[in-house]
Motif scaffolding. Structure first.
Motif, PDB file in Angstrom:
ATOM      1  N   ALA A 375     -92.559   4.632 -32.715  1.00  0.00           N
ATOM      2  CA  ALA A 375     -93.202   3.564 -31.925  1.00  0.00           C
ATOM      3  C   ALA A 375     -92.384   2.292 -31.850  1.00  0.00           C
ATOM      4  O   ALA A 375     -91.871   1.774 -30.831  1.00  0.00           O
ATOM      5  N   LEU A 376     -91.666   1.713 -33.291  1.00  0.00           N
ATOM      6  CA  LEU A 376     -91.089   0.801 -33.278  1.00  0.00           C
ATOM      7  C   LEU A 376     -89.599   0.871 -32.586  1.00  0.00           C
ATOM      8  O   LEU A 376     -89.130  -0.201 -31.823  1.00  0.00           O
ATOM      9  N   LEU A 377     -89.189   2.047 -32.714  1.00  0.00           N
ATOM     10  CA  LEU A 377     -87.781   2.259 -32.002  1.00  0.00           C
ATOM     11  C   LEU A 377     -87.740   2.338 -30.407  1.00  0.00           C
ATOM     12  O   LEU A 377     -86.798   1.985 -29.810  1.00  0.00           O
ATOM     13  N   ARG A 378     -89.112   2.628 -29.857  1.00  0.00           N
ATOM     14  CA  ARG A 378     -89.328   2.606 -28.417  1.00  0.00           C
ATOM     15  C   ARG A 378     -89.584   0.950 -28.020  1.00  0.00           C
ATOM     16  O   ARG A 378     -89.772   0.766 -26.903  1.00  0.00           O
ATOM     17  N   GLY A 379     -89.768   0.109 -29.099  1.00  0.00           N
ATOM     18  CA  GLY A 379     -89.964  -1.504 -28.736  1.00  0.00           C
ATOM     19  C   GLY A 379     -91.241  -1.681 -28.663  1.00  0.00           C
ATOM     20  O   GLY A 379     -91.796  -2.797 -28.300  1.00  0.00           O
ATOM     21  N   GLU A 380     -92.370  -0.771 -29.356  1.00  0.00           N
ATOM     22  CA  GLU A 380     -93.645  -1.049 -29.193  1.00  0.00           C
ATOM     23  C   GLU A 380     -94.102  -2.090 -30.605  1.00  0.00           C
ATOM     24  O   GLU A 380     -93.361  -1.866 -31.611  1.00  0.00           O
ATOM     25  N   GLU A 381     -95.233  -2.683 -30.441  1.00  0.00           N
ATOM     26  CA  GLU A 381     -95.640  -3.326 -31.380  1.00  0.00           C
ATOM     27  C   GLU A 381     -96.511  -2.282 -32.357  1.00  0.00           C
ATOM     28  O   GLU A 381     -97.309  -1.697 -31.762  1.00  0.00           O
ATOM     29  N   VAL A 382     -96.314  -2.510 -33.777  1.00  0.00           N
ATOM     30  CA  VAL A 382     -96.967  -1.813 -34.430  1.00  0.00           C
ATOM     31  C   VAL A 382     -97.890  -2.536 -35.619  1.00  0.00           C
ATOM     32  O   VAL A 382     -97.350  -3.275 -36.389  1.00  0.00           O
ATOM     33  N   SER A 383     -99.139  -1.914 -36.211  1.00  0.00           N
ATOM     34  CA  SER A 383     -99.753  -2.611 -36.914  1.00  0.00           C
ATOM     35  C   SER A 383     -99.227  -1.957 -38.225  1.00  0.00           C
ATOM     36  O   SER A 383     -99.386  -0.688 -38.498  1.00  0.00           O
ATOM     37  N   MET A 384     -98.817  -2.885 -39.183  1.00  0.00           N
ATOM     38  CA  MET A 384     -98.150  -2.301 -40.436  1.00  0.00           C
ATOM     39  C   MET A 384     -99.157  -2.473 -41.594  1.00  0.00           C
ATOM     40  O   MET A 384     -99.851  -3.229 -41.804  1.00  0.00           O
ATOM     41  N   PRO A 385     -99.337  -0.957 -42.415  1.00  0.00           N
ATOM     42  CA  PRO A 385    -100.141  -0.799 -43.448  1.00  0.00           C
ATOM     43  C   PRO A 385     -99.571  -1.666 -44.565  1.00  0.00           C
ATOM     44  O   PRO A 385     -98.455  -2.087 -44.796  1.00  0.00           O
ATOM     45  N   VAL A 386    -100.495  -1.899 -45.526  1.00  0.00           N
ATOM     46  CA  VAL A 386    -100.226  -2.453 -47.134  1.00  0.00           C
ATOM     47  C   VAL A 386    -100.975  -1.632 -47.874  1.00  0.00           C
ATOM     48  O   VAL A 386    -102.303  -1.274 -47.830  1.00  0.00           O
ATOM     49  N   TYR A 387    -100.219  -1.083 -49.082  1.00  0.00           N
ATOM     50  CA  TYR A 387    -100.976  -0.141 -50.017  1.00  0.00           C
ATOM     51  C   TYR A 387    -101.439  -1.116 -51.144  1.00  0.00           C
ATOM     52  O   TYR A 387    -100.787  -1.710 -51.498  1.00  0.00           O
ATOM     53  N   ASN A 388    -102.681  -0.799 -51.236  1.00  0.00           N
ATOM     54  CA  ASN A 388    -103.518  -1.528 -52.446  1.00  0.00           C
ATOM     55  C   ASN A 388    -103.352  -0.586 -53.477  1.00  0.00           C
ATOM     56  O   ASN A 388    -104.165   0.460 -53.664  1.00  0.00           O
ATOM     57  N   PHE A 389    -102.566  -0.880 -54.647  1.00  0.00           N
ATOM     58  CA  PHE A 389    -102.281   0.028 -55.785  1.00  0.00           C
ATOM     59  C   PHE A 389    -103.383  -0.085 -56.602  1.00  0.00           C
ATOM     60  O   PHE A 389    -103.813   0.680 -57.451  1.00  0.00           O
ATOM     61  N   GLU A 390    -104.077  -1.310 -56.785  1.00  0.00           N
ATOM     62  CA  GLU A 390    -105.310  -1.193 -57.373  1.00  0.00           C
ATOM     63  C   GLU A 390    -106.444  -0.382 -57.041  1.00  0.00           C
ATOM     64  O   GLU A 390    -107.244   0.224 -57.833  1.00  0.00           O
ATOM     65  N   LEU A 391    -106.789  -0.351 -55.694  1.00  0.00           N
ATOM     66  CA  LEU A 391    -107.881   0.733 -55.334  1.00  0.00           C
ATOM     67  C   LEU A 391    -107.377   2.113 -54.870  1.00  0.00           C
ATOM     68  O   LEU A 391    -107.989   2.847 -54.676  1.00  0.00           O
ATOM     69  N   GLY A 392    -105.860   2.024 -54.665  1.00  0.00           N
ATOM     70  CA  GLY A 392    -105.316   3.205 -54.455  1.00  0.00           C
ATOM     71  C   GLY A 392    -105.669   3.725 -53.019  1.00  0.00           C
ATOM     72  O   GLY A 392    -106.011   4.910 -52.638  1.00  0.00           O
ATOM     73  N   LYS A 393    -105.458   2.789 -52.408  1.00  0.00           N
ATOM     74  CA  LYS A 393    -105.827   2.966 -50.666  1.00  0.00           C
ATOM     75  C   LYS A 393    -104.708   1.976 -49.837  1.00  0.00           C
ATOM     76  O   LYS A 393    -104.476   1.017 -50.187  1.00  0.00           O
ATOM     77  N   ARG A 394    -104.650   2.816 -48.575  1.00  0.00           N
ATOM     78  CA  ARG A 394    -103.668   2.148 -47.755  1.00  0.00           C
ATOM     79  C   ARG A 394    -104.939   1.194 -46.767  1.00  0.00           C
ATOM     80  O   ARG A 394    -105.824   1.701 -46.126  1.00  0.00           O
ATOM     81  N   GLN A 395    -104.340  -0.109 -46.509  1.00  0.00           N
ATOM     82  CA  GLN A 395    -105.243  -1.119 -45.655  1.00  0.00           C
ATOM     83  C   GLN A 395    -104.465  -1.644 -44.593  1.00  0.00           C
ATOM     84  O   GLN A 395    -102.919  -1.638 -44.751  1.00  0.00           O
ATOM     85  N   TYR A 396    -105.033  -2.054 -43.592  1.00  0.00           N
ATOM     86  CA  TYR A 396    -104.581  -2.975 -42.500  1.00  0.00           C
ATOM     87  C   TYR A 396    -105.037  -4.237 -42.333  1.00  0.00           C
ATOM     88  O   TYR A 396    -106.329  -4.403 -42.495  1.00  0.00           O
ATOM     89  N   LYS A 397    -104.200  -5.491 -42.600  1.00  0.00           N
ATOM     90  CA  LYS A 397    -104.566  -6.543 -42.755  1.00  0.00           C
ATOM     91  C   LYS A 397    -104.161  -7.480 -41.583  1.00  0.00           C
ATOM     92  O   LYS A 397    -104.054  -8.766 -41.712  1.00  0.00           O
ATOM     93  N   GLY A 398    -103.996  -6.915 -40.591  1.00  0.00           N
ATOM     94  CA  GLY A 398    -103.528  -7.605 -39.293  1.00  0.00           C
ATOM     95  C   GLY A 398    -102.063  -7.904 -39.049  1.00  0.00           C
ATOM     96  O   GLY A 398    -101.418  -8.601 -38.169  1.00  0.00           O
ATOM     97  N   ASP A 399    -101.024  -7.371 -40.190  1.00  0.00           N
ATOM     98  CA  ASP A 399     -99.630  -7.714 -40.201  1.00  0.00           C
ATOM     99  C   ASP A 399     -99.225  -6.703 -39.083  1.00  0.00           C
ATOM    100  O   ASP A 399     -99.488  -5.296 -38.763  1.00  0.00           O
ATOM    101  N   THR A 400     -98.308  -7.192 -38.200  1.00  0.00           N
ATOM    102  CA  THR A 400     -97.751  -6.268 -36.989  1.00  0.00           C
ATOM    103  C   THR A 400     -96.057  -6.526 -37.085  1.00  0.00           C
ATOM    104  O   THR A 400     -95.707  -7.430 -37.653  1.00  0.00           O
ATOM    105  N   LEU A 401     -95.353  -5.619 -36.402  1.00  0.00           N
ATOM    106  CA  LEU A 401     -93.899  -5.450 -36.390  1.00  0.00           C
ATOM    107  C   LEU A 401     -93.596  -4.809 -34.837  1.00  0.00           C
ATOM    108  O   LEU A 401     -94.146  -4.159 -34.514  1.00  0.00           O
TER     109      LEU A 401
END
Length: 567
Positions: A375-401
């Motif tokens: 999607a990024l290479l097509r020029g689209e905006e993508v919601s970027m994940p952040v991995y919470n190592f303390e919880l062991g889970k991937r989260q989305y906090k509104g960061d886009t690219l």
């Protein structure tokens, strides 16, 4: 036999009576090979968690564990012993020739031969299959004779005089700078040599080996680590060979190819020059890689740069410095951390010990990662994940690219060279860089410095300084890290478009004081003490080098601290 003097033999799980002064070899024979539970003949032993040769005499109660070539310590002993046998064979067939065991590559150890001509100029010896066959036969004859490796400690001044007579000036240079009163040497049927660590009791246990013609010399191949009943097979590593050679040429130009020469440079106050030149070489190489990426980018490719390498190879700092040079090429780098694409902890695969296998490719959400990358290479905006190592889970906090004109994606992670990581991306769009600390400094002609030791010391210092991990924690984890590298990284080395050697010729001198202090904290009563003690003995070879002249952008700052980059 005394009723009160006993050792505790870990192999059999019980105390065993001894007479004071018996060697470990004699004890192993009395206990019996069946009871020791080893597949192969023992080659060394851990005595109170220190690796000792089987020639070691026991005079007091000890805890002893006999090791064969399947263990890491035993494999090192086996390899060193093979090296002395090859040196003996070279002395027999080519009197006066110099044997250089340059470094480990292609599944074995690369060896070169040199001989002085009538004018006293040292020139390479032409190596052909006939010479290799004769050398291999000479080593086999030595094995069949079962000649003992005789260990002795002698005054260093006497050893230096003997080495000088035999033209082993690299060893003389080293002994000149370590300032030890006594030196341990080994004799093999009249031939004397010195090695970093123990040798086997005799040549008869060295039954698995082969010599293969390779480049301008030959490969010494020991037992296959996965199947120690057969010799290892040669592995294709053309790009690694070129990377090693490039640094070796640099070492020759600056006149520092071994530890003795490095120590003399320190004594002559040349360290600032060494640091500046070595750092400039890194700069030049990174700039060249950036130029090549930019050229491919402007030809319509190289939209994604994948930076891979084993643990503590310096991937992160390399990527940050590469981003700067890409900016000078009028490209806009955007960094994506593969760590943010870890699957949730409960979905993480486990290794053979049952622990989470974070080195596995399948610890990453490959489908989600490829979807976002496409999607990024097509020029689209993508919601970027952040991995919470303390919880062991991937989260989305509104960061886009969203990448724009002249943007280029930089992805740093151990799996960058694995085609499966970016299976959905056109090969033309990818540029792969392999980063590794390919140590080209030797202790002397017959003792190389393993690349893994360099990386392990980096990691011990970094983990202690920044991750709150003790040396014990890092040493305990290291075998699992190495297994992951063998499975997930090393098989893909040759996929790289560029190889970057992240080693710095001065770095072990800089890490000496840091490393020794941290390693001294490893208690004697834990299994990791053996490796800590070995590394401490290794660091004793080096004169300490201060870090004052190391620039804040240096790759070494990733481990020592004081970097101008944020991690």
């Amino acid at each position: 036999m005394s009723d009160c003097l006993k050792i505790y033999c870990e192999n059999i799980g019980e105390y065993f009576p001894i007479d004071g002064g018996e060697t470990l070899l004699e004890l192993a024979r009395r206990i019996g090979p069946e009871r020791l539970g080893l597949k192969f003949a023992p080659v060394c032993a851990l005595v109170n968690n220190k690796n000792e040769p089987l020639q070691y005499q026991v005079f007091a109660p000890k805890m002893v564990r006999f090791l064969d070539r399947q263990s890491s310590s035993g494999f090192r002993v086996y390899t060193r012993s093979l090296c002395m046998m090859v040196y003996y064979a070279v002395r027999e067939l080519l009197p006066g020739a110099r044997l250089r065991i340059v470094h480990s590559i292609a599944g074995g150890w690369y060896c070169r031969l040199f001989l002085k001509d009538a004018d006293g100029v040292e020139r390479p010896v032409p190596v052909d299959s006939s010479l290799i066959e004769r050398l291999e036969e000479a080593v086999a004859r030595l094995r069949d004779r079962d000649v003992p490796f005789v260990r002795r400690e002698r005054l260093t001044r006497d050893i230096k005089a003997r080495f000088q007579q035999e033209g082993l000036m690299d060893k003389v240079e080293l002994l000149d700078t370590v300032h030890e009163l006594y030196t341990t040497v080994y004799r093999l049927d009249g031939v004397m040599d010195s090695y970093y660590g123990a040798l086997a009791p005799s040549t008869g246990v060295m039954d698995i080996f082969s010599l293969k013609l390779y480049k301008k010399g030959f490969l010494l191949l020991g037992p296959d680590r996965r199947n120690p009943d057969v010799p290892a097979q040669e592995v294709t590593q053309e790009k690694m060979y070129e990377a090693f050679n490039e640094t070796l040429r640099f070492n020759r130009i600056i006149g520092v190819s071994n530890v003795g020469q490095l120590n003399k440079a320190v004594e002559c106050d040349r360290t600032e020059q060494l640091i500046n030149v070595a750092e400039a070489l890194h700069d030049k190489k990174i700039a060249a890689i950036a130029d090549e990426i930019a050229a491919r980018y402007h030809e319509g490719g190289a939209r994604v740069v994948l930076v891979a390498g084993p643990s503590s190879s310096g991937k992160t700092t390399f990527t940050k410095r590469l981003a700067i040079y890409l900016l000078t090429n009028l490209l806009q780098p955007e960094m994506i951390s593969l760590d943010n694409y870890f699957v949730n902890r409960e979905q993480t695969p486990r290794d053979e010990t049952g622990d989470y296998d974070y080195e596995s490719l399948y610890a990453l959400d490959l489908q989600g990662f490829n979807r976002d990358l496409s999607a990024l290479l097509r020029g689209e905006e993508v919601s970027m994940p952040v991995y919470n190592f303390e919880l062991g889970k991937r989260q989305y906090k509104g960061d886009t690219l969203r990448i724009g004109p002249n943007s280029i994606l930089l992805l740093e992670g151990i799996h960058g060279l694995n085609p499966e990581l970016t299976a959905s991306i056109d090969e033309k769009m990818k540029y792969r860089v392999y980063v590794s600390a390919l140590t080209t400094l030797s202790i002397d002609d017959h003792n190389w410095i393993p690349t893994t030791d360099n990386r392990l010391l980096r990691r011990i210092i970094r983990d202690h300084k920044y991750r709150g991990a003790s040396a014990v924690d890092t040493l305990r984890r290291w075998p699992s890290v190495r297994r992951g590298e063998e499975k997930w990284i090393f098989p893909y080395q040759e996929n790289a478009d560029s190889t970057f050697n992240s080693s710095l010729i001065f770095e072990l001198g800089v890490m000496k004081d840091y490393g020794e202090e941290i390693l001294r904290s490893v208690p004697n009563d834990c299994p990791e003490y053996a490796e800590a003690y070995r590394l401490r003995r290794f660091l004793r070879y080096f004169e300490p080098i201060g870090e004052r002249s190391i620039p804040p952008t240096s790759l070494l700052r990733e481990f020592l601290g004081g970097s101008s980059f944020r991690y």
